[in-house]
Design a protein around this motif. Sequence first.
Motif, PDB file in Angstrom:
ATOM      1  N   SER A 139       0.941  -1.313  -0.003  1.00 52.95           N
ATOM      2  CA  SER A 139       0.066  -0.122   0.026  1.00 52.95           C
ATOM      3  C   SER A 139       0.869   1.305  -0.086  1.00 52.95           C
ATOM      4  O   SER A 139       0.687   2.369  -0.514  1.00 52.95           O
ATOM      5  CB  SER A 139      -0.773  -0.218   1.262  1.00 52.95           C
ATOM      6  OG  SER A 139      -1.821  -1.126   1.182  1.00 52.95           O
ATOM      7  N   ALA A 140       1.984   1.189   0.873  1.00 55.09           N
ATOM      8  CA  ALA A 140       2.730   2.507   0.917  1.00 55.09           C
ATOM      9  C   ALA A 140       3.191   2.670  -0.218  1.00 55.09           C
ATOM     10  O   ALA A 140       3.789   3.916  -0.911  1.00 55.09           O
ATOM     11  CB  ALA A 140       3.788   2.168   2.088  1.00 55.09           C
ATOM     12  N   LEU A 141       3.994   1.582  -0.756  1.00 58.10           N
ATOM     13  CA  LEU A 141       4.637   2.010  -2.188  1.00 58.10           C
ATOM     14  C   LEU A 141       3.935   2.360  -3.439  1.00 58.10           C
ATOM     15  O   LEU A 141       3.923   3.123  -3.978  1.00 58.10           O
ATOM     16  CB  LEU A 141       5.491   0.703  -2.527  1.00 58.10           C
ATOM     17  CG  LEU A 141       6.611   0.027  -1.824  1.00 58.10           C
ATOM     18  CD1 LEU A 141       7.018  -1.297  -2.123  1.00 58.10           C
ATOM     19  CD2 LEU A 141       7.704   0.955  -1.647  1.00 58.10           C
ATOM     20  N   ALA A 142       2.533   1.862  -3.299  1.00 60.81           N
ATOM     21  CA  ALA A 142       1.513   2.185  -4.406  1.00 60.81           C
ATOM     22  C   ALA A 142       1.065   3.633  -4.263  1.00 60.81           C
ATOM     23  O   ALA A 142       1.222   4.541  -5.217  1.00 60.81           O
ATOM     24  CB  ALA A 142       0.315   1.326  -4.416  1.00 60.81           C
ATOM     25  N   VAL A 143       0.778   4.049  -3.035  1.00 65.61           N
ATOM     26  CA  VAL A 143       0.365   5.498  -2.779  1.00 65.61           C
ATOM     27  C   VAL A 143       1.570   6.337  -3.147  1.00 65.61           C
ATOM     28  O   VAL A 143       1.434   7.505  -3.685  1.00 65.61           O
ATOM     29  CB  VAL A 143      -0.089   5.765  -1.375  1.00 65.61           C
ATOM     30  CG1 VAL A 143      -0.009   7.077  -0.966  1.00 65.61           C
ATOM     31  CG2 VAL A 143      -1.298   4.902  -1.144  1.00 65.61           C
TER      32      VAL A 143
ATOM     33  N   THR B 113       6.276  11.383   0.761  1.00 67.98           N
ATOM     34  CA  THR B 113       6.518  10.088   0.009  1.00 67.98           C
ATOM     35  C   THR B 113       7.706   9.196   0.549  1.00 67.98           C
ATOM     36  O   THR B 113       7.817   8.356   0.550  1.00 67.98           O
ATOM     37  CB  THR B 113       6.121  10.398  -1.414  1.00 67.98           C
ATOM     38  OG1 THR B 113       7.290  11.158  -1.948  1.00 67.98           O
ATOM     39  CG2 THR B 113       4.816  10.709  -1.774  1.00 67.98           C
ATOM     40  N   SER B 114       8.660  10.162   0.437  1.00 64.01           N
ATOM     41  CA  SER B 114      10.054   9.448   0.650  1.00 64.01           C
ATOM     42  C   SER B 114      10.182   9.106   2.282  1.00 64.01           C
ATOM     43  O   SER B 114      10.474   7.987   2.592  1.00 64.01           O
ATOM     44  CB  SER B 114      11.043  10.775   0.867  1.00 64.01           C
ATOM     45  OG  SER B 114      11.230  11.053  -0.497  1.00 64.01           O
ATOM     46  N   LEU B 115       9.327   9.531   3.226  1.00 61.20           N
ATOM     47  CA  LEU B 115       9.350   9.319   4.681  1.00 61.20           C
ATOM     48  C   LEU B 115       8.698   7.937   4.496  1.00 61.20           C
ATOM     49  O   LEU B 115       8.902   6.978   5.292  1.00 61.20           O
ATOM     50  CB  LEU B 115       8.467  10.148   5.390  1.00 61.20           C
ATOM     51  CG  LEU B 115       7.981   9.725   6.766  1.00 61.20           C
ATOM     52  CD1 LEU B 115       9.440   9.460   7.637  1.00 61.20           C
ATOM     53  CD2 LEU B 115       7.249  10.867   7.472  1.00 61.20           C
ATOM     54  N   LEU B 116       7.379   7.967   3.610  1.00 58.74           N
ATOM     55  CA  LEU B 116       6.577   6.760   3.556  1.00 58.74           C
ATOM     56  C   LEU B 116       7.411   5.665   3.268  1.00 58.74           C
ATOM     57  O   LEU B 116       7.203   4.573   3.564  1.00 58.74           O
ATOM     58  CB  LEU B 116       5.173   7.086   2.605  1.00 58.74           C
ATOM     59  CG  LEU B 116       4.305   6.003   2.578  1.00 58.74           C
ATOM     60  CD1 LEU B 116       3.593   5.548   3.676  1.00 58.74           C
ATOM     61  CD2 LEU B 116       3.198   6.510   1.293  1.00 58.74           C
ATOM     62  N   VAL B 117       7.900   5.769   2.017  1.00 61.41           N
ATOM     63  CA  VAL B 117       8.912   4.719   1.498  1.00 61.41           C
ATOM     64  C   VAL B 117      10.103   4.159   2.266  1.00 61.41           C
ATOM     65  O   VAL B 117      10.283   2.925   2.519  1.00 61.41           O
ATOM     66  CB  VAL B 117       9.509   5.157   0.130  1.00 61.41           C
ATOM     67  CG1 VAL B 117      10.441   4.124  -0.445  1.00 61.41           C
ATOM     68  CG2 VAL B 117       8.458   5.466  -0.917  1.00 61.41           C
ATOM     69  N   GLY B 118      10.790   5.195   2.891  1.00 64.28           N
ATOM     70  CA  GLY B 118      11.985   4.955   4.020  1.00 64.28           C
ATOM     71  C   GLY B 118      11.220   4.068   5.217  1.00 64.28           C
ATOM     72  O   GLY B 118      12.208   3.052   5.604  1.00 64.28           O
ATOM     73  N   VAL B 119      10.331   4.324   5.617  1.00 64.97           N
ATOM     74  CA  VAL B 119       9.738   3.584   6.821  1.00 64.97           C
ATOM     75  C   VAL B 119       9.450   2.058   6.301  1.00 64.97           C
ATOM     76  O   VAL B 119       9.706   1.220   7.101  1.00 64.97           O
ATOM     77  CB  VAL B 119       8.380   4.078   7.428  1.00 64.97           C
ATOM     78  CG1 VAL B 119       7.784   3.136   8.214  1.00 64.97           C
ATOM     79  CG2 VAL B 119       8.714   5.465   8.078  1.00 64.97           C
ATOM     80  N   VAL B 120       8.788   1.761   5.139  1.00 63.06           N
ATOM     81  CA  VAL B 120       8.652   0.648   4.769  1.00 63.06           C
ATOM     82  C   VAL B 120       9.663  -0.285   4.228  1.00 63.06           C
ATOM     83  O   VAL B 120       9.887  -1.428   4.496  1.00 63.06           O
ATOM     84  CB  VAL B 120       7.321   0.394   3.819  1.00 63.06           C
ATOM     85  CG1 VAL B 120       5.990   1.043   4.456  1.00 63.06           C
ATOM     86  CG2 VAL B 120       7.695   1.178   2.404  1.00 63.06           C
ATOM     87  N   VAL B 121      10.652   0.366   3.477  1.00 65.14           N
ATOM     88  CA  VAL B 121      11.761  -0.210   3.013  1.00 65.14           C
ATOM     89  C   VAL B 121      12.762  -0.517   4.263  1.00 65.14           C
ATOM     90  O   VAL B 121      13.363  -1.634   4.121  1.00 65.14           O
ATOM     91  CB  VAL B 121      12.585   0.961   2.163  1.00 65.14           C
ATOM     92  CG1 VAL B 121      14.106   0.295   1.685  1.00 65.14           C
ATOM     93  CG2 VAL B 121      11.822   0.996   0.859  1.00 65.14           C
TER      94      VAL B 121
END
Length: 335
Positions: A91-95, A267-275
């Motif tokens: 979900s995070a990557l798609a958003v 978006t970078s925060l979102l990706v960084g957290v899940v990665v």
Amino acid sequence: MTTVPTAPAPPMPGRMHRPGTTVFALTVACAIAVVLSVAIGSVYIAPEQVVSVIAGHLLPWSADSSATDVQARIIWEFRLPRALLGLVVGSALAVAGAVLQAVVRNPLADPFIFGVSSGASVAAVAALTLVTGTLAAVSVPLAAFAGALVTTLTVFLLAQQRGRVTAHRLVLAGVAMSYLLSSVTSYLVLRASGPGEGVSQVLSWLSGSLAAADWGDLGLPTLVLLLSTVGLTLLARVLNAFLIGDETAASLGVDVGRVRLGLFVITSLLVGVVVAVSGAIGFVGLVVPHAIRMIVGSDHRWVLPASALAGGLLLVVVDIIARLILAPRNCQSAC
């Protein structure tokens, strides 16, 4: 951020008249996929037992599970966290992909083209190859998150020209950083002293994996996903304005430079957290938003929630297929 009065989304061929139906269908599909993900494995568990065990933990007064203690432990401690983490990461990557494609007006944009994944990878690989013992296990997620944030700030600084950040310079800076950091990652892998001293862990992390998921991995990514998705959906009209063009967005009252910075950081925060918890998982942020726009149109009031559901669904289904193809060798990965 500035609110835009109205920014009509550009027309999209094949748009559904009832995008709400798509969101509802994706919600049901995600629930089914999670149950199947928990049921399928080296030890098959009936879906009704899966539902019963989950209900027994959430509503202990209303559930009477027929599952054994071993099955209940497999469901709750091993398989359910993995399925839910797949849902959150997808979900995070798609958003993030949907937002970045709108902000830079580039159909090939995704969270990894801006170097966020590469920055996380360099920091995580450094932690895996240069740190040993228990400290390594603790430091890898923190290092990956820090690497993603540092890369984000660096890309944004490189993209500035006379105090302004343009979409083209943002893409170029991101691609350049991505290639540079990928070469650093390769160097760190090559300098590792042997295959038994971190290389296998590095390759596993770089490939992306949900195998080691536990309940502790879910808290922060879930919170960031929910807050980011709600906030970005409230800014749907701003994103619609970006799709039309910077000039049009500015004429509608959007502070283009400041809003683009804010969206890029979110978006970078979102990706960084899940990665940081799943490793580098690509493809989802690039493909899912395009598929969703073909179904519901380009209005981000529907694109963002539908992308979140479709991204989570895709990753859970792919994880099921991967577990079936690569038969697990131990309970930790099997479950």
